[in-house]
Every structure is written in C-alpha cells, then in structure tokens.
Scaffold this motif. Structure first.
Motif, mmCIF file in Angstrom:
data_model
loop_
_atom_site.group_PDB
_atom_site.id
_atom_site.type_symbol
_atom_site.label_atom_id
_atom_site.label_comp_id
_atom_site.label_asym_id
_atom_site.label_seq_id
_atom_site.Cartn_x
_atom_site.Cartn_y
_atom_site.Cartn_z
ATOM 1 N N PRO A 228 0.807 -1.220 0.000
ATOM 2 C CA PRO A 228 0.000 0.000 0.000
ATOM 3 C C PRO A 228 0.853 1.290 0.000
ATOM 4 O O PRO A 228 0.389 2.335 -0.434
ATOM 5 N N LEU A 229 2.092 1.223 0.459
ATOM 6 C CA LEU A 229 2.933 2.422 0.480
ATOM 7 C C LEU A 229 3.448 2.806 -0.901
ATOM 8 O O LEU A 229 3.830 3.952 -1.121
ATOM 9 N N ARG A 230 3.521 1.832 -1.815
ATOM 10 C CA ARG A 230 3.964 2.085 -3.200
ATOM 11 C C ARG A 230 5.299 2.836 -3.235
ATOM 12 O O ARG A 230 5.457 3.833 -3.924
ATOM 13 N N THR A 231 6.274 2.340 -2.496
ATOM 14 C CA THR A 231 7.603 2.950 -2.451
ATOM 15 C C THR A 231 8.307 2.758 -3.780
ATOM 16 O O THR A 231 8.337 1.639 -4.306
ATOM 17 N N PRO A 232 8.878 3.831 -4.352
ATOM 18 C CA PRO A 232 9.715 3.635 -5.550
ATOM 19 C C PRO A 232 10.892 2.730 -5.165
ATOM 20 O O PRO A 232 11.733 3.097 -4.356
ATOM 21 N N ILE A 233 10.919 1.557 -5.734
ATOM 22 C CA ILE A 233 11.826 0.511 -5.277
ATOM 23 C C ILE A 233 13.291 0.822 -5.571
ATOM 24 O O ILE A 233 14.194 0.284 -4.941
ATOM 25 N N TYR A 234 13.540 1.727 -6.510
ATOM 26 C CA TYR A 234 14.934 2.007 -6.845
ATOM 27 C C TYR A 234 15.653 2.802 -5.760
ATOM 28 O O TYR A 234 16.881 2.801 -5.713
ATOM 29 N N TYR A 235 14.952 3.439 -4.856
ATOM 30 C CA TYR A 235 15.640 4.139 -3.751
ATOM 31 C C TYR A 235 16.376 3.161 -2.831
ATOM 32 O O TYR A 235 17.590 3.285 -2.649
ATOM 33 N N PRO A 236 15.675 2.175 -2.252
ATOM 34 C CA PRO A 236 16.426 1.234 -1.415
ATOM 35 C C PRO A 236 17.416 0.386 -2.227
ATOM 36 O O PRO A 236 18.483 0.030 -1.730
ATOM 37 N N GLN A 237 17.056 0.078 -3.477
ATOM 38 C CA GLN A 237 17.979 -0.694 -4.306
ATOM 39 C C GLN A 237 19.263 0.089 -4.579
ATOM 40 O O GLN A 237 20.345 -0.497 -4.632
ATOM 41 N N ALA A 238 19.157 1.393 -4.734
ATOM 42 C CA ALA A 238 20.345 2.210 -5.000
ATOM 43 C C ALA A 238 21.292 2.212 -3.807
ATOM 44 O O ALA A 238 22.516 2.112 -3.966
#
Length: 152
Positions: A88-98
């Motif tokens: 439900p938060l729909r976090t842009p996944i590339y932030y933690p991946q970066a």
C-alpha cells in the motif's frame, strides 16, 4: 497492540536491513570480521598460506564485483520502468535498491584497494604489512594464528 495496523514497518524494516548489511560489509572486511575457515591453511608454510589467502581475497572480490554490477543493473532497470513496491505504500523501489547497490560497490572498492595494498607490500617485501592486511596475529606460543575478532 492498539488495534491498528502499522503498515509499512516490515517493508521499511526490510529495506533498512538490506541497506545496512550491504554498507557494513566493507567495514567488516577491514576489521577481519568475516568468517574465514582456515584449518588447512594454518598448517601450510607461511608463504603458501599467504598465497592462498590473497587468492581467496581476489576470488571474493570477483564474486562481489559481479554482484555489485548486477545490483546496479537491477537498480537502473527499476528506475527505467518506474517500479514501485507492491504494498500500500507504493515505495519507488529504486531508492532502497540504489543504497543496497552502493553498499556492494563500496565493498568491492574496499576489496580492490586491499588487493592493491597487498601487491604494493609484496613488491616492497613488507611481510608485517601483509600479515596485518591478511588478519594474521601472533599467538602466545609464537605461532601464526588468525585474529579472533572481539576478543583482542
């Protein structure tokens, strides 16, 4: 506990675990805190044991280098496609991946620098520096031993 959901805590907890683990790998490498099983190597002559240790560091660096490259590619792909977490938060996944990929890249750089310093010490025939960089320490009876972290 309060009859309310804390949505996202587990998601961000997972991101925090992955990123802090990847960032801590380089520090553990420099502190000789990674697990190393050297029962056989300790029985070899000192020079041969050091050759095997340097080979192990180089092999470790190769694996981490490949992992770091793939982590960067994954991050780029997630950014290109605008990937979001399926929560439900729909976090842009590339932030933690970066951050995760940056930690792996930092780890690779730490290994590469160690290999360069080992080469420099070998060319200068600095046996003490080589032993320090490989995590060797003298035991009480004068034999080479692997440093026990946290007990020094």
């Amino acid at each position: 506990m309060f009859n309310e959901s804390l949505q996202g805590v587990d998601e961000y907890g997972g991101y925090a675990l992955a990123t802090t683990a990847s960032l801590g790998l380089a520090y553990c490498f420099y502190e000789h805190a990674h697990i190393r099983i050297d029962l056989v190597v300790r029985k070899l002559p000192k020079m041969l044991g050091r050759v095997f240790a340097v080979f192990a560091v180089a092999a470790f660096g190769t694996v981490i280098g490949l992992l770091a490259i793939e982590a960067v590619r994954l991050t780029e792909e997630s950014y290109m496609f605008g990937a979001f977490s399926n929560t439900p938060l729909r976090t842009p996944i590339y932030y933690p991946q970066a951050v995760w990929a940056a930690g792996l890249c930092l780890f690779f750089v730490a290994i590469a620098l160690r290999l360069l310093r080992l080469l420099q010490a070998a060319m200068q025939r600095d046996s003490d520096s080589i032993g320090d960089m490989l995590g060797e320490a003298e035991s009480d009876d004068g034999h080479e031993a692997t440093r026990l972290q946290g007990i020094e």
